[in-house]
Design a protein around this motif. Structure first.
Motif, short mmCIF file in Angstrom:
data_model
loop_
_atom_site.label_atom_id
_atom_site.label_comp_id
_atom_site.label_asym_id
_atom_site.label_seq_id
_atom_site.Cartn_x
_atom_site.Cartn_y
_atom_site.Cartn_z
N PHE A 213 82.78 72.77 21.46
CA PHE A 213 83.41 73.91 22.41
C PHE A 213 84.33 73.34 23.34
CE2 PHE A 213 80.20 76.77 21.03
CZ PHE A 213 80.98 77.90 20.96
N GLY A 214 84.43 71.85 23.49
CA GLY A 214 85.28 71.03 24.16
C GLY A 214 86.46 70.96 23.29
N VAL A 215 86.44 70.74 21.82
CA VAL A 215 87.33 70.87 20.91
C VAL A 215 88.16 72.20 20.88
CG1 VAL A 215 87.92 70.33 18.51
CG2 VAL A 215 86.32 69.04 19.69
N ALA A 216 87.41 73.15 21.08
CA ALA A 216 87.81 74.51 20.93
C ALA A 216 88.26 75.24 21.81
CB ALA A 216 86.76 75.63 19.97
N GLY A 217 88.15 74.59 23.25
CA GLY A 217 88.25 74.98 24.66
C GLY A 217 89.59 75.31 24.92
N ALA A 218 90.74 74.53 24.49
CA ALA A 218 91.99 74.91 24.52
C ALA A 218 92.65 76.37 23.94
CB ALA A 218 93.20 73.94 24.21
N ALA A 219 92.06 76.49 22.59
CA ALA A 219 92.63 77.66 21.98
C ALA A 219 91.85 78.96 22.43
CB ALA A 219 92.06 77.70 20.41
N VAL A 220 90.29 78.74 22.97
CA VAL A 220 89.82 79.82 23.23
C VAL A 220 90.33 80.31 24.64
CG1 VAL A 220 87.50 80.71 24.20
CG2 VAL A 220 87.62 79.26 22.34
#
Length: 253
Positions: free
Chosen positions: A182-189
Motif C-alpha cells: 500500500f506504500g506503492v499505491a499510496g500516492a494514487a489512493v
C-alpha cells in the motif's frame, strides 16, 4: 560413482526437486513468465540435481525404507509450499492494493485475463505485479534465491524439515508486505480520495451535475497521470518489498 552412490544421488535429487520445483511452477515472479510448465518442472529438478552434486554430504542413504522416502517426500513438498507462500503473499498484497485503486477509480468491473495463469487479475494490480517482477530480476533476486536454496540444503537436510511454530513470524511478514504494497499505491489512493472530496463538494453546489459520470471521467484521466508518478516514487518500495521477502524466507522455514 558406484551403483549405490548413483541411486542415492538420484533419490536425493528427486526429493530435493520437490522442494525447489514448486517455486518455479507456482511462485511469482516465475509463474508470471509464459513458459511451458514442463520446463519449470524440469528446471527445478535439474537445479536440485546440481545442488545435490555440489553437496554430497546431504544425500539421503540409498537403503532408506519406502516409508522413510514417502515421509521425506511429504516434508520436502511442505517445505516447497513454504517457499511458494513466501512469494505469493507480497504479490497478493500488490494485487490487492491495485484492486483497491481499481474500485476507487471506477475500474471495479475491469479485469484482465492473465495469459500466463489464465486467471482474472485487477488492472492496476497487474501493472504492480509485473513491475515488482522486473525489479526482482533486475536486482539479481533470482541469484539470491539460488543462494537460499543452497543454504536451505545445508541447514535443513533432505527429509528432515518439521513445521516450526512460525505463526507470529508469518503474521508479522504478512503485515509488513501489505504495508509496503500500500506504500506503492499510496500516492494514487490519496489523489483519488481528494478528487472524491472535491466532486462531493461540487455536487452540493451544482445540483444538476451528474456526479457519477463526471467522477468516472475525471478519475480515469487523473489515474493515468498519477500512475507513472506512483511507479517512479514506489520503485524503491518495490525493491524493498522484494528484498524483504528474500530476507524473511529463512525465518519462515
Amino acid at each position: 560413482m558406484t551403483i549405490e552412490g548413483l541411486n542415492s544421488w538420484a533419490l536425493s535429487s528427486l526429493l530435493l526437486g520437490l522442494r525447489i520445483a514448486p517455486v518455479f511452477l507456482f511462485a511469482p515472479p516465475f509463474s508470471l513468465i509464459r513458459m511451458p510448465r514442463l520446463f519449470h518442472i524440469l528446471f527445478g529438478f535439474g537445479l536440485a540435481a546440481c545442488l545435490v552434486s555440489a553437496n554430497p554430504q546431504a544425500m539421503l542413504a540409498a537403503d532408506a525404507g519406502f516409508g522413510e522416502v514417502i515421509l521425506a517426500a511429504f516434508r520436502e513438498l511442505a517445505l516447497g509450499a513454504m517457499f511458494v507462500l513466501a512469494f505469493q503473499l507480497p504479490f497478493a498484497a500488490l494485487y490487492f492494493a491495485g484492486r483497491t485503486i481499481d474500485v476507487q477509480a471506477g475500474y471495479g468491473l475491469a479485469l484482465l485475463i492473465d495469459p500466463t495463469s489464465r486467471a482474472q487479475t485487477p488492472l492496476v494490480g497487474t501493472l504492480f505485479a509485473y513491475a515488482a517482477a522486473a525489479i526482482f530480476f533486475a536486482a539479481n533476486g533470482h541469484i539470491d534465491l539460488l543462494r537460499l536454496f543452497s543454504a536451505s540444503l545445508e541447514g535443513i537436510p533432505i527429509g528432515a524439515w518439521t513445521m516450526p511454530a512460525t505463526i507470529e513470524r508469518l503474521t508479522a511478514f504478512i503485515s509488513i508486505v501489505f504495508l509496503l504494497a500500500f506504500g506503492v499505491a499510496g500516492a494514487a489512493v490519496l489523489v483519488l480520495f481528494l478528487i472524491d472530496l472535491i466532486i462531493a463538494l461540487l455536487s452540493r453546489t451544482v445540483l444538476q451535475m451528474n456526479v457519477l459520470i463526471l467522477g468516472f471521467q475525471v478519475k480515469t484521466i487523473v489515474l493515468l497521470l498519477v500512475l507513472p508518478v506512483s511507479f517512479g516514487l514506489g520503485g524503491a518500495i518495490l525493491l524493498r518489498l522484494m528484498a524483504y521477502t528474500l530476507q524473511a524466507i529463512p525465518g519462515l522455514l
